[in-house]
Motif scaffolding. Sequence first.
Motif, PDB file in Angstrom:
ATOM      1  N   ASN A 144       0.842  -1.181   0.000  1.00 20.00           N
ATOM      2  CA  ASN A 144       0.000   0.000   0.000  1.00 20.00           C
ATOM      3  C   ASN A 144       0.885   1.240   0.000  1.00 20.00           C
ATOM      4  O   ASN A 144       1.822   1.344   0.797  1.00 20.00           O
ATOM      5  N   LYS A 146       0.753   5.396   0.238  1.00 21.88           N
ATOM      6  CA  LYS A 146      -0.004   6.605   0.546  1.00 21.88           C
ATOM      7  C   LYS A 146       0.898   7.774   0.182  1.00 21.88           C
ATOM      8  O   LYS A 146       1.984   7.925   0.757  1.00 21.88           O
ATOM      9  N   ASN A 160      -0.955  16.779   2.907  1.00 22.89           N
ATOM     10  CA  ASN A 160      -2.277  16.301   2.503  1.00 22.89           C
ATOM     11  C   ASN A 160      -2.143  14.952   1.817  1.00 22.89           C
ATOM     12  O   ASN A 160      -1.289  14.789   0.937  1.00 22.89           O
ATOM     13  N   LEU A 163      -3.154  10.606  -2.660  1.00 18.15           N
ATOM     14  CA  LEU A 163      -3.401   9.361  -3.378  1.00 18.15           C
ATOM     15  C   LEU A 163      -3.100   8.190  -2.452  1.00 18.15           C
ATOM     16  O   LEU A 163      -2.100   8.186  -1.744  1.00 18.15           O
ATOM     17  N   ASP A 164      -3.980   7.238  -2.476  1.00 11.85           N
ATOM     18  CA  ASP A 164      -3.836   6.017  -1.687  1.00 11.85           C
ATOM     19  C   ASP A 164      -4.106   4.863  -2.648  1.00 11.85           C
ATOM     20  O   ASP A 164      -5.194   4.779  -3.216  1.00 11.85           O
ATOM     21  N   ILE A 177      -7.365   3.501  -4.109  1.00  9.30           N
ATOM     22  CA  ILE A 177      -8.275   3.601  -2.977  1.00  9.30           C
ATOM     23  C   ILE A 177      -8.810   5.019  -2.875  1.00  9.30           C
ATOM     24  O   ILE A 177      -9.985   5.244  -2.685  1.00  9.30           O
ATOM     25  N   LYS A 178      -7.941   5.975  -3.015  1.00  8.28           N
ATOM     26  CA  LYS A 178      -8.340   7.405  -3.000  1.00  8.28           C
ATOM     27  C   LYS A 178      -7.531   8.153  -4.024  1.00  8.28           C
ATOM     28  O   LYS A 178      -6.378   8.068  -4.144  1.00  8.28           O
TER      29      LYS A 178
END
Length: 178
Positions: A144, A146, A160, A163-164, A177-178
Motif C-alpha cells: 500500500n 499513501k 495532505n 493518493l492512496d 483507494i483514493k
Amino acid sequence: MKCNIYIFILFISIILDVNAQKQKDSLEIWTYSIGNFVNLNAEKIIERKFPFKIKAVSGDVLSEESIESIEKHNSKVWNYIDSLGYNNIKEEYNLELKAEINRIKKAIEISKSNKRITKLYLKLKDQNLGNFIKLSKKDNNIYNFKVYSFDLNKIENNENLILDFSIDIKKNKIYIIK
C-alpha cells in the motif's frame, strides 16, 4: 549533609550507568540507508521477522572510518545473536532483505505504468509541491502506497493525503483507494 550529597551522586551515577548499559545492549543492526526509499522500507518491513532493530545511521556517501565503525558494531551484534542459538542469521537477513527490495522495486515499476500516478507526480512537480510516500505491506504480494503532498514554500503547513493505492505484484494490478 555530605552524606546526602554522596548518596545523590551515587544515585545519579547508577542511573547513568544503567542508561549507558541499555544503549550498549540494544540489538541494532546499523545500515547506510538514509535517503534510500526502497532499502529503508525493505528494512522496516523485514525487521519484524528478526530479534533486532534496524537503524539507518548514515546515507550513501560514507567515510572509510564510518564504514569500519558500522561494520565493527554489526559484527558484534551478529556474533551475539549467533551465541543465542540462531544459525546464520546474518545470511538469512541478507537474503530476506534482498528479496524484499526486489518486491518493492517491482511494485514501484508497476506503479510507474499507471498514467494517473505518473501524471500526479508531474502535477506536483509543476505546482512546486513536495511529496513523500508511506509504504506498508499488506501481505507477501500486496503493498500500500499513501502519497502525501506539502507546499515547499510553506513547509510548516500540514501535508495532505493525495493518493492512496495498493499494488498486487503477483497479479501486476493497481487498486486506487483514493
